[in-house]
Design a protein around this motif. Structure first.
Motif, PDB file in Angstrom:
ATOM      1  N   MET A 133       0.821  -1.177   0.000  1.00 38.97           N
ATOM      2  CA  MET A 133       0.000   0.000   0.000  1.00 38.97           C
ATOM      3  C   MET A 133       0.876   1.255   0.000  1.00 38.97           C
ATOM      4  SD  MET A 133      -3.321   1.126   2.102  1.00 38.97           S
ATOM      5  CE  MET A 133      -4.251  -0.006   1.140  1.00 38.97           C
ATOM      6  N   TYR A 134       1.980   1.229   0.758  1.00 40.19           N
ATOM      7  CA  TYR A 134       2.847   2.412   0.815  1.00 40.19           C
ATOM      8  C   TYR A 134       3.481   2.692  -0.547  1.00 40.19           C
ATOM      9  CZ  TYR A 134       2.377   2.003   5.854  1.00 40.19           C
ATOM     10  OH  TYR A 134       1.881   1.922   7.114  1.00 40.19           O
ATOM     11  N   SER A 135       3.854   1.629  -1.258  1.00 41.22           N
ATOM     12  CA  SER A 135       4.461   1.817  -2.585  1.00 41.22           C
ATOM     13  C   SER A 135       3.481   2.480  -3.536  1.00 41.22           C
ATOM     14  CB  SER A 135       4.913   0.467  -3.152  1.00 41.22           C
ATOM     15  OG  SER A 135       5.929  -0.079  -2.348  1.00 41.22           O
ATOM     16  N   ALA A 136       2.225   2.035  -3.495  1.00 45.21           N
ATOM     17  CA  ALA A 136       1.201   2.636  -4.356  1.00 45.21           C
ATOM     18  C   ALA A 136       0.985   4.102  -3.981  1.00 45.21           C
ATOM     19  CB  ALA A 136      -0.098   1.844  -4.255  1.00 45.21           C
ATOM     20  N   LEU A 137       0.977   4.381  -2.698  1.00 45.48           N
ATOM     21  CA  LEU A 137       0.792   5.750  -2.240  1.00 45.48           C
ATOM     22  C   LEU A 137       1.973   6.623  -2.663  1.00 45.48           C
ATOM     23  CD1 LEU A 137      -1.091   7.598  -0.644  1.00 45.48           C
ATOM     24  CD2 LEU A 137       0.116   6.909   1.421  1.00 45.48           C
ATOM     25  N   ALA A 138       3.189   6.105  -2.555  1.00 42.66           N
ATOM     26  CA  ALA A 138       4.374   6.852  -2.969  1.00 42.66           C
ATOM     27  C   ALA A 138       4.366   7.082  -4.481  1.00 42.66           C
ATOM     28  CB  ALA A 138       5.641   6.115  -2.548  1.00 42.66           C
ATOM     29  N   ALA A 139       3.946   6.074  -5.247  1.00 42.46           N
ATOM     30  CA  ALA A 139       3.876   6.221  -6.705  1.00 42.46           C
ATOM     31  C   ALA A 139       2.865   7.296  -7.086  1.00 42.46           C
ATOM     32  CB  ALA A 139       3.508   4.893  -7.351  1.00 42.46           C
ATOM     33  N   ARG A 140       1.748   7.314  -6.405  1.00 40.78           N
ATOM     34  CA  ARG A 140       0.738   8.340  -6.675  1.00 40.78           C
ATOM     35  C   ARG A 140       1.284   9.734  -6.343  1.00 40.78           C
ATOM     36  NH1 ARG A 140      -5.530   8.239  -5.572  1.00 40.78           N
ATOM     37  NH2 ARG A 140      -6.010   9.990  -6.909  1.00 40.78           N
ATOM     38  N   THR A 188      10.329   7.880   5.172  1.00 43.38           N
ATOM     39  CA  THR A 188       9.900   6.572   5.657  1.00 43.38           C
ATOM     40  C   THR A 188      10.521   6.317   7.020  1.00 43.38           C
ATOM     41  OG1 THR A 188      11.771   5.445   4.640  1.00 43.38           O
ATOM     42  CG2 THR A 188       9.774   5.647   3.304  1.00 43.38           C
ATOM     43  N   GLY A 189      10.144   5.220   7.602  1.00 39.79           N
ATOM     44  CA  GLY A 189      10.694   4.839   8.896  1.00 39.79           C
ATOM     45  C   GLY A 189       9.612   4.791   9.939  1.00 39.79           C
ATOM     46  N   SER A 190       9.988   4.928  11.182  1.00 41.13           N
ATOM     47  CA  SER A 190       9.044   4.871  12.287  1.00 41.13           C
ATOM     48  C   SER A 190       7.924   5.874  12.077  1.00 41.13           C
ATOM     49  CB  SER A 190       9.772   5.168  13.598  1.00 41.13           C
ATOM     50  OG  SER A 190       8.867   5.174  14.662  1.00 41.13           O
ATOM     51  N   GLY A 191       6.700   5.400  12.240  1.00 39.91           N
ATOM     52  CA  GLY A 191       5.556   6.286  12.092  1.00 39.91           C
ATOM     53  C   GLY A 191       4.918   6.233  10.727  1.00 39.91           C
ATOM     54  N   GLY A 192       5.376   5.340   9.865  1.00 39.44           N
ATOM     55  CA  GLY A 192       4.815   5.242   8.527  1.00 39.44           C
ATOM     56  C   GLY A 192       3.345   4.893   8.503  1.00 39.44           C
ATOM     57  N   ASP A 193       2.881   4.182   9.510  1.00 40.44           N
ATOM     58  CA  ASP A 193       1.468   3.796   9.535  1.00 40.44           C
ATOM     59  C   ASP A 193       0.554   4.992   9.729  1.00 40.44           C
ATOM     60  OD1 ASP A 193       2.530   3.979  12.105  1.00 40.44           O
ATOM     61  OD2 ASP A 193       1.177   2.495  12.934  1.00 40.44           O
ATOM     62  N   GLU A 194       1.083   6.133  10.199  1.00 39.75           N
ATOM     63  CA  GLU A 194       0.268   7.320  10.363  1.00 39.75           C
ATOM     64  C   GLU A 194      -0.144   7.920   9.026  1.00 39.75           C
ATOM     65  OE1 GLU A 194       2.723   6.677  12.594  1.00 39.75           O
ATOM     66  OE2 GLU A 194       1.400   6.477  14.317  1.00 39.75           O
ATOM     67  N   TRP A 195       0.448   7.444   7.932  1.00 44.03           N
ATOM     68  CA  TRP A 195      -0.012   7.867   6.615  1.00 44.03           C
ATOM     69  C   TRP A 195      -1.473   7.472   6.429  1.00 44.03           C
ATOM     70  CZ3 TRP A 195       3.364   6.909   1.734  1.00 44.03           C
ATOM     71  CH2 TRP A 195       4.619   7.491   1.878  1.00 44.03           C
ATOM     72  N   LEU A 196      -1.806   6.297   6.958  1.00 46.34           N
ATOM     73  CA  LEU A 196      -3.105   5.700   6.669  1.00 46.34           C
ATOM     74  C   LEU A 196      -4.017   5.596   7.887  1.00 46.34           C
ATOM     75  CD1 LEU A 196      -1.687   2.803   4.469  1.00 46.34           C
ATOM     76  CD2 LEU A 196      -2.565   5.009   3.702  1.00 46.34           C
ATOM     77  N   ALA A 197      -3.551   5.953   9.038  1.00 48.39           N
ATOM     78  CA  ALA A 197      -4.345   5.804  10.256  1.00 48.39           C
ATOM     79  C   ALA A 197      -4.065   6.980  11.207  1.00 48.39           C
ATOM     80  CB  ALA A 197      -3.988   4.481  10.945  1.00 48.39           C
ATOM     81  N   VAL A 198      -4.857   7.061  12.242  1.00 47.02           N
ATOM     82  CA  VAL A 198      -4.676   8.088  13.258  1.00 47.02           C
ATOM     83  C   VAL A 198      -3.567   7.657  14.212  1.00 47.02           C
ATOM     84  CG1 VAL A 198      -5.786   9.255  15.201  1.00 47.02           C
ATOM     85  CG2 VAL A 198      -7.076   8.788  13.117  1.00 47.02           C
ATOM     86  N   SER A 199      -2.674   8.556  14.537  1.00 42.99           N
ATOM     87  CA  SER A 199      -1.602   8.254  15.483  1.00 42.99           C
ATOM     88  C   SER A 199      -2.181   8.035  16.877  1.00 42.99           C
ATOM     89  CB  SER A 199      -0.608   9.411  15.534  1.00 42.99           C
ATOM     90  OG  SER A 199       0.290   9.256  16.612  1.00 42.99           O
ATOM     91  N   PRO A 200      -1.656   7.060  17.623  1.00 43.86           N
ATOM     92  CA  PRO A 200      -2.128   6.878  18.995  1.00 43.86           C
ATOM     93  C   PRO A 200      -1.804   8.083  19.878  1.00 43.86           C
ATOM     94  CG  PRO A 200      -0.240   5.459  18.555  1.00 43.86           C
ATOM     95  CD  PRO A 200      -0.643   6.075  17.242  1.00 43.86           C
ATOM     96  N   TYR A 201      -0.854   8.918  19.442  1.00 44.12           N
ATOM     97  CA  TYR A 201      -0.518  10.118  20.219  1.00 44.12           C
ATOM     98  C   TYR A 201      -1.621  11.181  20.157  1.00 44.12           C
ATOM     99  CZ  TYR A 201       4.101   8.224  21.001  1.00 44.12           C
ATOM    100  OH  TYR A 201       5.131   7.434  21.401  1.00 44.12           O
TER     101      TYR A 201
END
Length: 99
Positions: free
Chosen positions: A1-8, A19-32
């Protein structure tokens, strides 16, 4: 999914993707988000966030509450406060002005 998002992004002119720690915040709400909600006094939203966390992960109500309230809520706020009040304590360096 990240590759498709980066390509777009590249198609739209983006030349750099961090990239790196925190990449999932691209697609979701951060727990912070819980720290921000607590600081803003939005208690009802904090309670809803506990419920959402419980539904999103295989955790008990206690584990969800601990994660939202402590791990990603009060603890980061306390860390920020400590950094303002006594930055040398968190940096691990001896204080120059001893009490």
């Amino acid at each position: 999914m990240y590759s498709a998002l980066a390509a777009r992004g590249a198609e739209q002119g983006c030349r750099v993707v961090l990239t790196g720690s925190g990449g999932d915040e691209w697609l979701a709400v951060s727990p912070y988000l819980s720290a921000d909600l607590i600081r803003a006094g939005r208690i009802a939203d904090v309670i809803r966030f506990v419920g959402t966390t419980k539904k999103s992960y295989k955790v008990t109500s206690i584990e969800a509450a601990k994660s939202v309230l402590w791990t990603f809520g009060v603890r980061p706020i306390a860390g920020m406060l400590m950094n303002r009040v006594a930055p040398t304590v968190l940096a691990g360096t001896p204080a120059t002005n001893a009490w």
